[in-house]
Design an enzyme around this catalytic site. Sequence first.
Site, PDB file in Angstrom:
ATOM      1  N   LYS A 169       0.844  -1.192   0.000  1.00  0.00           N
ATOM      2  CA  LYS A 169       0.000   0.000   0.000  1.00  0.00           C
ATOM      3  C   LYS A 169       0.879   1.242   0.000  1.00  0.00           C
ATOM      4  O   LYS A 169       1.946   1.252   0.626  1.00  0.00           O
ATOM      5  CB  LYS A 169      -0.891  -0.049   1.245  1.00  0.00           C
ATOM      6  CG  LYS A 169      -1.971   1.010   1.322  1.00  0.00           C
ATOM      7  CD  LYS A 169      -2.882   0.744   2.528  1.00  0.00           C
ATOM      8  CE  LYS A 169      -3.918   1.805   2.752  1.00  0.00           C
ATOM      9  NZ  LYS A 169      -4.804   1.494   3.895  1.00  0.00           N
TER      10      LYS A 169
ATOM     11  N   SER B   8      -9.805   1.600   3.102  1.00  0.00           N
ATOM     12  CA  SER B   8      -8.932   2.386   2.259  1.00  0.00           C
ATOM     13  C   SER B   8      -7.912   1.575   1.460  1.00  0.00           C
ATOM     14  O   SER B   8      -7.358   2.084   0.491  1.00  0.00           O
ATOM     15  CB  SER B   8      -8.186   3.408   3.113  1.00  0.00           C
ATOM     16  OG  SER B   8      -7.317   2.755   4.021  1.00  0.00           O
TER      17      SER B   8
ATOM     18  N   SER C  62      -9.748  -1.035   7.230  1.00  0.00           N
ATOM     19  CA  SER C  62      -9.252  -0.841   5.859  1.00  0.00           C
ATOM     20  C   SER C  62      -8.564  -2.024   5.216  1.00  0.00           C
ATOM     21  O   SER C  62      -8.274  -1.988   4.026  1.00  0.00           O
ATOM     22  CB  SER C  62      -8.308   0.353   5.813  1.00  0.00           C
ATOM     23  OG  SER C  62      -9.062   1.524   5.759  1.00  0.00           O
TER      24      SER C  62
HETATM   25  N1  GLN Z   1     -13.222   3.506   6.849  1.00  0.00           N
HETATM   26  C1  GLN Z   1     -12.487   3.891   8.012  1.00  0.00           C
HETATM   27  C2  GLN Z   1     -12.137   5.361   7.946  1.00  0.00           C
HETATM   28  O1  GLN Z   1     -12.534   5.964   7.023  1.00  0.00           O
HETATM   29  C3  GLN Z   1     -11.283   3.035   8.199  1.00  0.00           C
HETATM   30  C4  GLN Z   1     -10.068   3.495   7.496  1.00  0.00           C
HETATM   31  C5  GLN Z   1      -8.870   2.664   7.796  1.00  0.00           C
HETATM   32  O2  GLN Z   1      -8.964   1.597   8.394  1.00  0.00           O
HETATM   33  N2  GLN Z   1      -7.713   3.163   7.398  1.00  0.00           N
HETATM   34  O3  GLN Z   1     -11.509   5.906   8.803  1.00  0.00           O
END
Ligand code: GLN
Length: 497
Positions: free
Chosen positions: A78, A153, A177
């Site tokens: 990532k 994400s 994410s």
């Molecule tokens: N969807 C969650 C957020 O928007 C989780 C994001 C993540 O785990 N990086 O914060």
Amino acid sequence: MLYKHTATELSTMLKAKKITAVELINDIFDRIEKTESKLGSFTLLKKESALEEAKKVDEKIARGEELLPLEGIPVAIKDNMVSKGDLTTSASKILANYEGIYDATVVKRLKEAGAIIIAKTNMDEFAMGSTTKSSYIQESKNPWDLERTPGGSSGGAASSVGGYQVTLSLGSDTGGSIRQPAAFCGIVGLKPTYGRVSRYGLMAFASSLDQIGPMGRSVEDVAALFNVIGGYDEMDATSMELEMPDFTANLDGNIKGMKIGIPKEYFIDGLNPKIKKVTEDAIENFKKLGAEIVPISLPNTEFAPATYYIIAPAEASSNLARFDGVRYGYRAGSYNGIEDMYIKTRSEGFGPEVKRRIMIGTYVLSAGYYDAYYKKAQKVRRLIKNDFEKAFNEVDVILTPATPGTSFKLTDKKTPVELYLEDIFTIPANLSGIPGLVIPAGKVDNLPVGIQLLGKAFDEATILKAGDAYEKAYTKMEIPEFEASVNKVRDIKKSVK
Ligand code: GLN
């Protein structure tokens, strides 16, 4: 067609000299060239260096030396994990031209293990989001339906593995994410226990919640990647000095007598009834494998999203203060004095979701509201953690749906709050620090559905064992049939806006 195989299979083939590492990397890049214009998984491709690394692996094989388990295996990371000499952007304009000057610990460990880093993957800007739509670089697509999101994400990490463009990938998980995109793309994803995998070189979103974790197409592959990246690191003060067992060693399919808790609070009104059915079927299957099913309660679950969406932005607002146009990345073209430079740089460099989080974060941390929001959220976080501690006195594993719904259309107009509420099943593990594994459990309307297995802190071994047993008995991995384009992959570096 080597791209179809798991890491475990490929490693066996390499060791038996049935294939060479160079053949494997070439095959992977052929596949990427045919599919990337559809999926948009990557922010950077590293074919040249990957082939060089592959040659070294082949030389080692030729010398008759023993290969390490992931040696020669293609892995994508990532784009919020720093790697030396590579663009590392967190999919943000503010870092669009930032090149890593060192290797994150996970990158260093991958290299030491002989894994081949072939690409960096697309993501929501600074890992804030659930769709990968907030990436400054591009949208990524779900390989099961190109009109839908791969989740986020770590959307590119999931679409690349689910779309068979790479064998393994690393994602990061602050509130889901790794697990939500794994569920949406029909793959396996593990969020390890907080403190298990070093965060050194991971661009920080919310430091008390962030964890790096492995994504792959089998539990065994994920365990093998976890073996390589996990364990104590003196460069991360929150890293735990605990033994890393071999997580591939006890995947024997035997879960007779394992106690699996089913929390009633996860079967709420907002849960898609078809996903509920898939989860209930999975529970029945676990029973058939000899597990004992125990109804449990995690009463503070409903407060998890509100708690998370105070704590995560609070930490983010502090972490992102470093992006000021002085030290790294983008600086506004014209400004009037230093204050104006800060304001313009940050106004132009961050996207709307990141700005929203910075504003929420600074608000909940401000003198007048700290007690009412931030301090209160910390107290509720403790209650949520206590719920798990109590439950794990009675059970070995907790089984839940991974997401309330399946992947949604990229054009769906969901409000930020609607998106935040979708994280309800994944957030509690981050708030409590415990590990969570998502595995594919079936399909609804031809879209993948995942189930989540939560474990005790530092007991990833048990959830991996349960997930592997389930997978061996009930999961059939399929290759998604999205139309393969013959377009050449575009030059990613040049196309950055
Ligand atoms: N969807 C969650 C957020 O928007 C989780 C994001 C993540 O785990 N990086 O914060």
